[in-house]
Design an enzyme around this catalytic site. Structure first.
Site, PDB file in Angstrom:
ATOM      1  N   SER A 135      61.888  44.569  28.183  1.00 46.45           N
ATOM      2  CA  SER A 135      61.856  45.379  27.038  1.00 46.45           C
ATOM      3  C   SER A 135      63.309  45.484  26.391  1.00 46.45           C
ATOM      4  O   SER A 135      64.116  45.932  27.026  1.00 46.45           O
ATOM      5  CB  SER A 135      61.262  46.795  27.599  1.00 46.45           C
ATOM      6  OG  SER A 135      60.996  47.587  26.476  1.00 46.45           O
ATOM      7  N   LEU A 162      60.123  43.561  21.766  1.00 45.90           N
ATOM      8  CA  LEU A 162      61.020  44.382  21.052  1.00 45.90           C
ATOM      9  C   LEU A 162      60.478  45.806  20.645  1.00 45.90           C
ATOM     10  O   LEU A 162      59.438  45.970  20.372  1.00 45.90           O
ATOM     11  CB  LEU A 162      61.212  43.714  19.446  1.00 45.90           C
ATOM     12  CG  LEU A 162      61.571  42.102  19.892  1.00 45.90           C
ATOM     13  CD1 LEU A 162      61.887  41.584  18.436  1.00 45.90           C
ATOM     14  CD2 LEU A 162      63.048  42.029  20.827  1.00 45.90           C
ATOM     15  N   LYS A 163      61.241  47.005  20.726  1.00 48.68           N
ATOM     16  CA  LYS A 163      60.853  48.138  20.411  1.00 48.68           C
ATOM     17  C   LYS A 163      61.111  48.176  18.837  1.00 48.68           C
ATOM     18  O   LYS A 163      62.168  47.574  18.555  1.00 48.68           O
ATOM     19  CB  LYS A 163      61.791  49.161  21.218  1.00 48.68           C
ATOM     20  CG  LYS A 163      61.651  49.443  22.573  1.00 48.68           C
ATOM     21  CD  LYS A 163      60.344  49.996  22.872  1.00 48.68           C
ATOM     22  CE  LYS A 163      60.297  50.528  24.063  1.00 48.68           C
ATOM     23  NZ  LYS A 163      59.049  51.143  24.558  1.00 48.68           N
ATOM     24  N   ASP A 188      56.524  46.579  20.517  1.00 46.91           N
ATOM     25  CA  ASP A 188      56.074  48.344  20.919  1.00 46.91           C
ATOM     26  C   ASP A 188      56.491  49.460  19.947  1.00 46.91           C
ATOM     27  O   ASP A 188      57.776  49.396  19.715  1.00 46.91           O
ATOM     28  CB  ASP A 188      56.725  48.408  22.228  1.00 46.91           C
ATOM     29  CG  ASP A 188      56.311  50.125  22.897  1.00 46.91           C
ATOM     30  OD1 ASP A 188      55.285  50.479  22.166  1.00 46.91           O
ATOM     31  OD2 ASP A 188      56.784  50.340  23.951  1.00 46.91           O
ATOM     32  N   ASN A 190      55.550  52.625  20.075  1.00 46.53           N
ATOM     33  CA  ASN A 190      55.582  54.067  20.688  1.00 46.53           C
ATOM     34  C   ASN A 190      55.175  55.023  19.794  1.00 46.53           C
ATOM     35  O   ASN A 190      55.793  56.079  19.553  1.00 46.53           O
ATOM     36  CB  ASN A 190      56.737  54.310  21.188  1.00 46.53           C
ATOM     37  CG  ASN A 190      57.275  53.411  22.393  1.00 46.53           C
ATOM     38  OD1 ASN A 190      58.345  52.853  22.613  1.00 46.53           O
ATOM     39  ND2 ASN A 190      56.331  53.549  23.367  1.00 46.53           N
ATOM     40  N   ASP A 238      48.671  51.893  24.807  1.00 46.44           N
ATOM     41  CA  ASP A 238      49.374  52.415  26.146  1.00 46.44           C
ATOM     42  C   ASP A 238      49.204  53.761  26.107  1.00 46.44           C
ATOM     43  O   ASP A 238      48.516  54.025  27.020  1.00 46.44           O
ATOM     44  CB  ASP A 238      50.929  51.954  25.710  1.00 46.44           C
ATOM     45  CG  ASP A 238      52.091  52.710  26.538  1.00 46.44           C
ATOM     46  OD1 ASP A 238      51.599  53.613  27.422  1.00 46.44           O
ATOM     47  OD2 ASP A 238      53.378  52.484  26.245  1.00 46.44           O
ATOM     48  N   LYS A 262      50.114  51.697  32.847  1.00 47.30           N
ATOM     49  CA  LYS A 262      51.274  52.465  33.513  1.00 47.30           C
ATOM     50  C   LYS A 262      50.427  53.309  34.469  1.00 47.30           C
ATOM     51  O   LYS A 262      50.000  54.372  34.179  1.00 47.30           O
ATOM     52  CB  LYS A 262      52.102  53.023  32.544  1.00 47.30           C
ATOM     53  CG  LYS A 262      53.001  52.363  31.773  1.00 47.30           C
ATOM     54  CD  LYS A 262      53.692  53.064  30.573  1.00 47.30           C
ATOM     55  CE  LYS A 262      54.528  52.105  29.653  1.00 47.30           C
ATOM     56  NZ  LYS A 262      55.131  52.906  28.648  1.00 47.30           N
ATOM     57  N   GLY A 290      56.201  49.638  32.001  1.00 46.47           N
ATOM     58  CA  GLY A 290      57.481  50.409  32.767  1.00 46.47           C
ATOM     59  C   GLY A 290      57.898  51.270  32.238  1.00 46.47           C
ATOM     60  O   GLY A 290      57.864  51.820  31.009  1.00 46.47           O
TER      61      GLY A 290
END
Length: 365
Positions: A135, A162-163, A188, A190, A238, A262, A290
């Site tokens: 990540s 890639l965030k 990702d 988030n 997620d 997770k 993770g």
């Protein structure tokens, strides 16, 4: 099995570099380790809650309090302190899956060490090594991002994540795809976007991404289902996946076609296995996410990732991706894979000297 002692140990591990996401910037990790002693063996678990309630409503100080005041008394009330047995009494405590996961993992580790059984063997793992992804956080410039990705590709990581966030999405992805060709690439968010951003997120479609992870808020399953109809990139959930039931609901609604598992987020490795099984039954692939774990949490994650429906590389990076020195023997990258521990329990133990050096507080119960 009867637990005789419990230890809640906080450790501080500096990161090898700054890791930035839409949740904030991390330079070091404040980690809670749970250790239990039972029948002459010890078991370890790691709590993945962050110091602040930004990823979820949980946070580390709260996890310590919940374990001390509510979860440990629930365990003590049982005639046998087995990992399966704690689930019904833990269910009476609303929420706090990361605290529950940490204590249950320590109990399960001790139970399996006593039986001489490995974590992977107990969960149903079918691999001796798992493909490793990495990540990559949000950078200050595209040049810095390309340098970082170049290093990870050179090391042999099989997948790059890639965030992204508004203002750091299409152009960074374009630059990485153009520079590195057909590498396995995913992003990702988030929860950083809303459904109003659907047209913008569709601009990621030409880059042939494996998946777009958690673009919308965790409680917006309808929004994810609608977004999945508007973009070609597969949607992966997620933060929205908190149990096997929530996974089944999301799949039924068409809100996800890939799931990130997770264990801390779903309340432990037993529930994580149930999520895996539900997804497998519906033909939905999974991968192991993770939370920048130490070697304690990483060992258990690698074991989980050995299950058959983990068909995509997860965030099972080598230890040196995040830490110059881990509390356990480091996990290393070998031909793009990380070996699954085959010793009893999670298969690793912390180094006592390193543990003493990085410990910031200890509560013994």
């Amino acid at each position: 099995m009867k637990v005789e002692r419990v230890e809640l140990r906080r450790i501080g591990l500096p990161l090898v570099g700054v890791f930035r996401t839409s949740f904030g910037v991390e330079r070091d990790r404040d980690i809670l380790l749970v250790r239990v002693e039972a029948g002459g063996v010890e078991g370890w678990g790691e709590c993945v809650a962050l110091p602040r309630p930004v990823y979820s409503s949980e946070y580390l100080d709260g996890a310590v309090e919940v374990i001390r005041r509510f979860l440990l008394p629930a365990v003590r009330s049982l005639p046998q302190h087995r990992a399966h047995a704690v689930e019904p009494v833990f269910a009476k405590v609303k929420g706090h899956p990361m605290a529950k996961a940490a204590l249950q993992t320590a109990l399960l580790d001790a139970e399996l060490r006593a039986a001489g059984t490995s974590f992977a063997g107990y969960l149903g793992g079918v691999r001796e090594a798992v493909p490793a992804g990495v990540s990559v956080g949000i950078m200050d410039s595209i040049g810095e991002l390309l340098d970082a990705v170049d290093g990870f590709v050179e090391q042999g990581y099989q997948r790059i994540k890639l965030k992204i966030e508004p203002g750091w999405d299409v152009e960074p992805v374009r630059a990485v795809r153009e520079r590195f060709g057909d590498i396995l690439l995913q992003v990702d968010a988030n929860t950083a976007y809303t459904l109003a951003d659907a047209r913008h997120l569709a601009r990621l479609d030409p880059f042939d991404l494996l998946l777009l992870e958690q673009p919308l808020p965790e409680d917006d399953l309808r929004g994810h289902a609608e977004l999945a109809r508007r973009v070609r990139t597969p949607i992966c959930l997620d933060e929205s996946i908190t149990s096997a039931k929530s996974a089944a609901d999301a799949i039924a609604m068409g809100a996800t076609s890939v799931v990130n598992i997770k264990p801390g987020r779903v309340g432990g490795y037993l529930e994580a296995r149930r999520v895996h099984d539900v997804c497998a039954a519906h033909g939905v692939p999974v991968w192991c996410g993770g939370m920048l774990e130490s070697g304690i949490g990483r060992a258990a994650n690698v074991a989980l990732a050995a299950l058959p429906n983990f068909t995509l590389p997860g965030d099972t990076s080598a230890s040196d991706r995040y830490y110059a020195r881990d509390v356990t023997e480091p996990f290393v990258l070998e031909n793009g894979q990380v070996r699954v521990p085959d010793g009893p329990g999670i298969g690793v133990l912390p180094d006592p000297d390193v543990l003493a050096e990085v410990t910031t507080s200890v509560i013994r119960l």
